[in-house]
Design a protein around this motif. Structure first.
Motif, PDB file in Angstrom:
ATOM      1  N   ASP A  26       9.200   5.157   4.853  1.00 23.29           N
ATOM      2  CA  ASP A  26       8.806   6.451   4.304  1.00 23.29           C
ATOM      3  C   ASP A  26       9.741   6.821   3.173  1.00 23.29           C
ATOM      4  O   ASP A  26      10.731   6.138   2.914  1.00 23.29           O
ATOM      5  N   MET A  27       9.421   7.927   2.472  1.00 20.32           N
ATOM      6  CA  MET A  27      10.227   8.384   1.336  1.00 20.32           C
ATOM      7  C   MET A  27      10.618   9.850   1.508  1.00 20.32           C
ATOM      8  O   MET A  27      10.960  10.535   0.540  1.00 20.32           O
ATOM      9  N   GLY A  28      10.563  10.354   2.738  1.00 17.04           N
ATOM     10  CA  GLY A  28      10.742  11.777   2.973  1.00 17.04           C
ATOM     11  C   GLY A  28      12.185  12.244   2.972  1.00 17.04           C
ATOM     12  O   GLY A  28      13.110  11.462   3.208  1.00 17.04           O
ATOM     13  N   SER A  29      12.373  13.556   2.767  1.00 15.07           N
ATOM     14  CA  SER A  29      13.728  14.107   2.695  1.00 15.07           C
ATOM     15  C   SER A  29      14.165  14.790   3.990  1.00 15.07           C
ATOM     16  O   SER A  29      15.213  15.427   4.031  1.00 15.07           O
ATOM     17  N   THR A  30      13.370  14.665   5.055  1.00 14.30           N
ATOM     18  CA  THR A  30      13.832  15.037   6.397  1.00 14.30           C
ATOM     19  C   THR A  30      13.570  13.844   7.303  1.00 14.30           C
ATOM     20  O   THR A  30      12.586  13.135   7.138  1.00 14.30           O
ATOM     21  N   LYS A  31      14.439  13.630   8.282  1.00 13.54           N
ATOM     22  CA  LYS A  31      14.369  12.380   9.028  1.00 13.54           C
ATOM     23  C   LYS A  31      14.364  12.504  10.550  1.00 13.54           C
ATOM     24  O   LYS A  31      13.776  11.680  11.238  1.00 13.54           O
TER      25      LYS A  31
ATOM     26  N   THR B 151       0.852  -1.186   0.000  1.00 14.62           N
ATOM     27  CA  THR B 151       0.000   0.000   0.000  1.00 14.62           C
ATOM     28  C   THR B 151       0.884   1.231   0.000  1.00 14.62           C
ATOM     29  O   THR B 151       1.772   1.356   0.853  1.00 14.62           O
ATOM     30  N   ILE B 152       0.658   2.120  -0.942  1.00 14.68           N
ATOM     31  CA  ILE B 152       1.407   3.379  -1.006  1.00 14.68           C
ATOM     32  C   ILE B 152       0.458   4.514  -0.642  1.00 14.68           C
ATOM     33  O   ILE B 152      -0.588   4.698  -1.277  1.00 14.68           O
TER      34      ILE B 152
ATOM     35  N   VAL C   1       4.037   2.045   2.352  1.00 16.78           N
ATOM     36  CA  VAL C   1       4.982   3.096   1.992  1.00 16.78           C
ATOM     37  C   VAL C   1       4.345   4.456   2.257  1.00 16.78           C
ATOM     38  O   VAL C   1       3.208   4.714   1.825  1.00 16.78           O
ATOM     39  N   LEU C   2       5.065   5.337   2.945  1.00 16.22           N
ATOM     40  CA  LEU C   2       4.582   6.681   3.260  1.00 16.22           C
ATOM     41  C   LEU C   2       5.258   7.668   2.316  1.00 16.22           C
ATOM     42  O   LEU C   2       6.446   7.937   2.435  1.00 16.22           O
TER      43      LEU C   2
END
Length: 283
Positions: free
Chosen positions: A90-95, A5-6, A63-64
């Motif tokens: 997740d696929m984010g650019s801040t962690k 699931t995305i 997947v977030l």
């Protein structure tokens, strides 16, 4: 068959969905709070079906792929809902904020903090493309806090996408990405703003803009809805990098004011070294 699931069906989530179906044969279902995006993703064949949030309980992988300001709360809600052996990334650019939010969750080991460094200036499901991730770098943060099974599954996915994965902690990630990604977007946005404010004749911009301007300002076409939260979430690191950038601009401005040819040439020559650094990365 693996069911994924995305959540978030824009450029990144949509492109990942296409690749998971094509390269790994996974069944991919999607969730998006924007009904138009959800239906468009379904019409374009990006996902196999659209589902409601409660239906993620059947998923093997979730997947977030939403803007970074929504990630912490969403991650908690997803971890609260998934089956015990499901994997979340997740696929984010801040962690760092995200990692601190989930660090004490009972299913923390199910979660992997991931940042595939790939994208375009376009957004929405229509922007989703094949091969977006090929030959790019993928970052996994705080590897030791995730189970080996979760990390191995994520590596399997991104290896199939032909990405090179590196590891670092979330604080390091946010510091480094502020310089090499976030600052680039600020620079591009402000260059575009400066030209639009000073050059009122848009035809002149069109006629006189060379490839250098076009490539430098390309990122200014990026989605404000995505980048505003990134700038705020990574505020401290971005301000630090921005202050250094402003200092360098001021110093370069002063060299021009002073007509200091030697200083200008020395600064640009030293900066030419960036091509060697980038050449090494490409190898």
């Amino acid at each position: 068959m693996m069911l994924v699931t995305i959540i978030g069906l824009g450029l990144i989530g949509g492109s990942l969905a296409l690749e998971l179906k094509k390269r790994l044969g996974y069944t991919v279902q999607g969730i998006d709070t924007n009904n138009n995006n959800a239906q468009k993703a379904l019409e374009l064949g990006i996902v196999d079906k659209i589902v409601d949030f409660h239906q993620i309980t059947d998923s093997d992988v979730v997947v977030l792929a939403v803007p970074v300001n929504f990630l912490p709360d969403l991650a908690i809600n997803v971890l609260n809902t998934i089956k015990n052996n499901a994997i979340v990334f997740d696929m984010g650019s801040t962690k760092e904020k995200l990692s601190k939010t989930v660090e004490n969750h009972e299913k923390r080991t199910n979660f992997v903090a991931v940042h595939p460094i790939a994208g375009t200036e376009h957004s929405g499901p229509e922007a989703a493309i094949y091969n977006l991730f090929d030959d790019k770098v993928n970052i996994i943060c705080d590897k030791g806090l995730s189970s080996k099974k979760a990390v191995d599954k994520v590596l399997h996915i991104f290896n199939a996408l032909n990405m090179r994965t590196i590891f670092m902690n979330s604080a390091e990630h946010d510091k480094h990405i502020a310089y090499v990604s976030h600052l680039s977007h600020i620079s591009s946005f402000m260059l575009g703003k400066t030209v639009l404010e000073k050059e009122k004749n848009e035809k002149n911009i069109f006629d006189m803009a060379g490839s250098g301007f076009e490539s430098t300002v390309r990122l200014a076409k990026s989605s404000p809805n995505m980048w505003t939260p990134i700038f705020i979430e990574n505020k401290e690191n971005i301000l630090s990098s921005l202050n250094e950038y402003i200092d360098n601009l001021t110093a370069f401005k002063n060299l021009i004011i002073e007509e200091n040819k030697e200083g200008l040439q020395k600064t640009m020559l030293e900066t030419n070294h960036i091509k060697e650094v980038l050449k090494g990365i490409q190898k």
